[in-house]
Design a protein around this motif. Structure first.
Motif, short mmCIF file in Angstrom:
data_model
loop_
_atom_site.label_atom_id
_atom_site.label_comp_id
_atom_site.label_asym_id
_atom_site.label_seq_id
_atom_site.Cartn_x
_atom_site.Cartn_y
_atom_site.Cartn_z
N ILE A 199 10.68 12.70 3.87
CA ILE A 199 11.71 12.38 4.07
C ILE A 199 12.52 12.61 5.06
CG2 ILE A 199 14.29 12.88 2.51
CD1 ILE A 199 12.31 14.32 0.31
N LEU A 200 13.38 11.30 5.65
CA LEU A 200 13.99 10.94 7.32
C LEU A 200 15.03 10.14 6.91
CD1 LEU A 200 11.08 9.75 9.59
CD2 LEU A 200 11.67 12.25 9.39
N PRO A 201 16.57 11.15 7.30
CA PRO A 201 17.52 10.29 8.05
C PRO A 201 17.62 9.47 8.71
CG PRO A 201 17.87 12.55 8.92
CD PRO A 201 16.89 12.11 7.99
N ILE A 202 18.03 8.47 9.10
CA ILE A 202 18.04 7.25 9.65
C ILE A 202 19.26 7.27 9.99
CG2 ILE A 202 15.31 7.54 9.50
CD1 ILE A 202 16.06 4.36 8.56
N SER A 203 19.45 5.36 11.24
CA SER A 203 20.87 4.88 10.93
C SER A 203 20.04 3.34 11.77
CB SER A 203 22.32 5.45 11.79
OG SER A 203 22.56 4.32 12.44
N ALA A 204 19.60 2.33 11.20
CA ALA A 204 18.87 1.49 11.55
C ALA A 204 19.94 0.85 13.11
CB ALA A 204 19.13 0.31 10.43
N LYS A 259 0.84 -1.10 -0.11
CA LYS A 259 0.03 -0.29 0.06
C LYS A 259 0.73 1.28 -0.02
CE LYS A 259 -3.56 -2.84 2.58
NZ LYS A 259 -3.93 -2.78 4.01
N PHE A 260 2.67 1.25 0.18
CA PHE A 260 2.81 2.22 0.69
C PHE A 260 4.38 2.02 0.33
CE2 PHE A 260 5.45 5.30 3.13
CZ PHE A 260 4.65 6.35 2.70
N LEU A 261 5.11 2.56 0.22
CA LEU A 261 6.85 2.52 -0.49
C LEU A 261 7.82 2.98 0.29
CD1 LEU A 261 6.74 2.22 -4.76
CD2 LEU A 261 6.33 0.49 -2.74
N LEU A 262 8.66 2.36 0.17
CA LEU A 262 9.28 3.40 1.76
C LEU A 262 11.03 3.12 0.63
CD1 LEU A 262 9.96 4.97 3.20
CD2 LEU A 262 10.66 2.91 5.20
N PHE A 263 11.47 4.45 0.00
CA PHE A 263 12.27 3.92 -0.92
C PHE A 263 13.18 4.05 0.42
CE2 PHE A 263 10.06 5.53 -4.05
CZ PHE A 263 9.97 4.89 -4.74
N VAL A 264 14.61 3.03 0.41
CA VAL A 264 16.07 3.48 1.24
C VAL A 264 16.96 3.95 0.63
CG1 VAL A 264 17.17 1.94 3.04
CG2 VAL A 264 14.29 2.08 2.51
N LEU A 265 17.86 4.53 0.48
CA LEU A 265 18.81 5.60 -0.36
C LEU A 265 20.06 4.86 1.08
CD1 LEU A 265 16.97 8.48 -1.72
CD2 LEU A 265 16.88 6.15 -3.27
N ASP A 266 20.90 5.34 0.19
CA ASP A 266 22.00 5.06 0.87
C ASP A 266 23.06 6.41 0.77
OD1 ASP A 266 24.94 4.58 2.55
OD2 ASP A 266 24.90 2.20 1.03
N SER A 267 23.09 6.97 2.07
CA SER A 267 24.04 7.89 2.31
C SER A 267 25.72 8.05 1.81
CB SER A 267 23.52 8.52 3.27
OG SER A 267 22.43 8.59 3.96
N PHE A 284 4.24 7.23 -1.40
CA PHE A 284 5.57 7.03 -0.27
C PHE A 284 5.98 7.59 0.41
CE2 PHE A 284 6.29 10.17 -4.05
CZ PHE A 284 7.62 10.09 -3.19
N GLY A 285 7.51 6.82 0.84
CA GLY A 285 8.70 8.61 1.60
C GLY A 285 10.33 7.74 1.66
N ILE A 286 10.59 8.78 1.92
CA ILE A 286 12.16 8.47 1.88
C ILE A 286 12.73 8.44 3.27
CG2 ILE A 286 14.26 9.84 0.58
CD1 ILE A 286 12.25 10.91 -0.89
N VAL A 287 13.63 7.42 3.24
CA VAL A 287 15.04 7.62 4.25
C VAL A 287 16.16 7.03 4.03
CG1 VAL A 287 12.59 6.92 5.80
CG2 VAL A 287 14.56 4.71 4.73
N LEU A 288 16.93 7.79 4.39
CA LEU A 288 18.40 8.05 3.59
C LEU A 288 19.43 7.32 5.08
CD1 LEU A 288 18.71 11.99 3.11
CD2 LEU A 288 17.72 10.02 1.46
N SER A 289 19.46 5.71 4.52
CA SER A 289 20.37 4.84 5.55
C SER A 289 21.44 5.25 6.01
CB SER A 289 19.91 3.25 5.20
OG SER A 289 20.79 3.62 4.08
N GLN A 318 19.16 5.62 15.72
CA GLN A 318 19.26 6.91 15.13
C GLN A 318 17.59 7.26 13.81
OE1 GLN A 318 22.05 9.59 13.54
NE2 GLN A 318 20.92 11.44 12.91
N GLY A 319 16.87 8.13 14.77
CA GLY A 319 15.62 8.02 13.71
C GLY A 319 14.84 7.25 13.24
N THR A 320 14.54 6.04 13.98
CA THR A 320 14.19 4.61 13.25
C THR A 320 12.69 4.85 14.48
OG1 THR A 320 14.89 3.91 15.31
CG2 THR A 320 15.75 3.29 13.63
N ARG A 321 12.24 4.90 15.42
CA ARG A 321 11.04 5.17 15.89
C ARG A 321 9.89 6.55 15.16
NH1 ARG A 321 7.89 1.82 17.72
NH2 ARG A 321 6.13 2.63 18.87
N GLU A 322 11.84 7.98 15.40
CA GLU A 322 10.39 8.96 14.54
C GLU A 322 9.83 8.02 12.78
OE1 GLU A 322 13.00 8.97 15.60
OE2 GLU A 322 13.57 10.98 16.95
#
Length: 336
Positions: free
Chosen positions: A306-311, A238-246, A275-280, A315-319
Motif C-alpha cells: 500500500i503506497l501513497p503516490i503523486s503522479a 496478471k496483477f491488479l493495481l487499485f488506484v484510490l483517490d485520497s 494486487f497492490g494498492i496506491v493512494l493517488s 512522489q513515490g512513483t519510482r518506489e
C-alpha cells in the motif's frame, strides 16, 4: 480508433469439379477417359499479428471467403487449389461462435496459428471411374462445398499490470508518468474511454506492460455504463493495481470495497488475483493508511503493498515501479 469486438462471416473455398474428358489425339481412335480431378478449396486460417493492437481492420467488412479450387481439365490435369484465406488478429483475441458463444480459439501466445475451416475437397475426374466393365465413364464428381461460419472476435488486452479505479482518480496520469503511453488527460470523469497499454522500464534489462482500464463505477459488472466492455480487459492482467483517490469525497475504504465487489461480481477468479494498492494525489491530501490496512485484514485479503503516490510530482512513483516488479517476480517464482 480502438475497436475490441467485431462479428464477421468466414467461408472456406469450394472444391473444384472433376472433368469429363476423353483423349483425342491423332492416330488414337478411341482414347480413354482423361478428365482430371478438381482442386481443393482454400482453408480459413487465423494467426496472430504482433503489429496489430485493435480490431479496427474488421470495421466495414463482414464477409471473408477463401478462394475456390479450380475445375479439373483434360489430359489428367488436376485443378489448381484455391488460395488460403489468412486472417490476422491482435494478440489476446478470442474467436467465438456467434450463435452459441462457444470459444473456438484463444490467441494468448504471439506464435499461435489455427486452421478454423477446411476447404472443400475437389471432385474426381472421369478417369478415376474407369473399370474393366466401364472403359468410358461419362460422369465425374462435383467438388465438395466449403464451410461457412459466423464468428465473433473479442479482444482482451494482455498486460502484466492492470490499473483499477474510479473515473478521474489519476490512472491516466500515472501510466503516462511510468510508461511510454500517452492517453488523454483532463480534469473530468471518463476522459479515458478506451484501454491504453504502456511499457514500464524497470532497468536496462527488465520491463513490464501496464494497462490503463477506463474508470469503473457501481453496477459495472451488471453492464451499467460501459462496465462489461471495460471489465473484460482486466481478466487477462496478471496483477491488479487499485488506484484510490485520497482527495475524493468518497473515502478510500469505500472506494476499495466497491471496486473489489464489482471485480468479484464480474469474475470470481479476479477476487483471488494478486494486487497492490496506491493512494493517488497524496500531494493534495495526505492519506491515512490505518483504516485501509484494517479493512484488508478484516476481508482476509493481503495486498503486496500500500503506497501513497503523486503522479504529478512523481512522489513515490519510482518506489511503485520496484514494488510492482518485485511482486510480479515473486508471483512468477511461485508459479514455476
Amino acid at each position: 480508433m480502438f475497436v475490441d469486438s467485431a462479428d464477421i462471416f468466414v467461408s472456406s473455398g469450394n472444391g473444384g469439379a472433376g472433368a469429363v474428358s476423353f483423349l483425342r489425339e491423332k492416330f488414337v481412335i478411341q482414347g480413354g477417359p482423361d478428365g482430371g480431378d478438381g482442386g481443393k478449396g482454400g482453408d480459413v486460417i487465423i494467426e496472430v499479428d504482433s503489429n496489430a493492437h485493435t480490431l479496427a481492420n474488421f470495421r466495414g467488412k463482414k464477409h471473408y471467403k477463401a478462394q475456390n479450387g479450380a475445375n479439373g481439365a483434360p489430359k489428367h490435369c488436376t485443378g489448381k487449389s484455391g488460395e488460403n484465406l489468412i486472417i490476422k488478429v491482435p494478440l489476446g483475441t478470442q474467436i467465438l461462435d456467434f450463435e452459441s458463444g462457444v470459444v473456438l480459439a484463444d490467441f494468448s501466445e504471439d506464435t499461435m496459428r489455427i486452421k478454423l475451416l477446411e476447404g472443400g475437397k475437389g471432385g474426381l475426374g472421369n478417369a478415376r471411374f474407369k473399370t474393366a466393365r466401364n472403359q468410358a465413364p461419362t460422369h465425374a464428381q462435383k467438388g465438395i462445398a466449403g464451410k461457412n461460419l459466423h464468428i465473433r472476435l473479442e479482444l482482451k488486452l494482455i498486460a502484466d499490470v492492470g490499473l483499477v479505479g474510479y473515473p478521474n482518480v489519476g490512472k491516466s496520469t500515472l501510466i503516462s508518468t511510468l510508461s511510454n503511453a500517452k492517453p488523454e488527460i483532463a480534469d473530468y470523469e471518463f476522459t479515458t474511454l478506451t484501454p491504453h497499454l504502456g511499457v514500464v522500464e524497470v532497468d536496462e534489462l527488465h520491463s513490464f506492460v501496464m494497462a490503463d482500464i477506463p474508470g469503473i463505477i457501481e453496477g459495472a459488472s451488471e453492464g451499467r455504463g460501459l462496465g462489461l466492455k471495460f471489465l473484460k480487459h482486466i481478466e487477462r492482467t496478471k496483477f491488479l493495481l487499485f488506484v484510490l483517490d485520497s482527495a475524493r469525497d468518497m473515502d478510500i475504504c469505500t472506494q476499495f470495497e466497491n471496486l473489489a465487489k464489482e471485480l468479484g461480481n464480474f469474475s470470481p477468479t479476479l477476487s483471488g488475483r494478486d494486487f497492490g494498492i496506491v493512494l493517488s494525489k497524496c500531494d493534495v491530501q495526505a492519506p491515512t493508511l490505518d483504516s485501509l490496512r484494517a479493512l484488508c485484514a478484516a476481508r482476509a485479503c493481503k495486498p503486496h503493498f500500500i503506497l501513497p503516490i503523486s503522479a504529478v510530482t512523481h512522489q513515490g512513483t519510482r518506489e511503485l515501479v520496484f514494488a510492482l516488479f518485485s511482486a510480479m517476480s515473486a508471483q512468477s517464482a511461485l508459479q514455476s
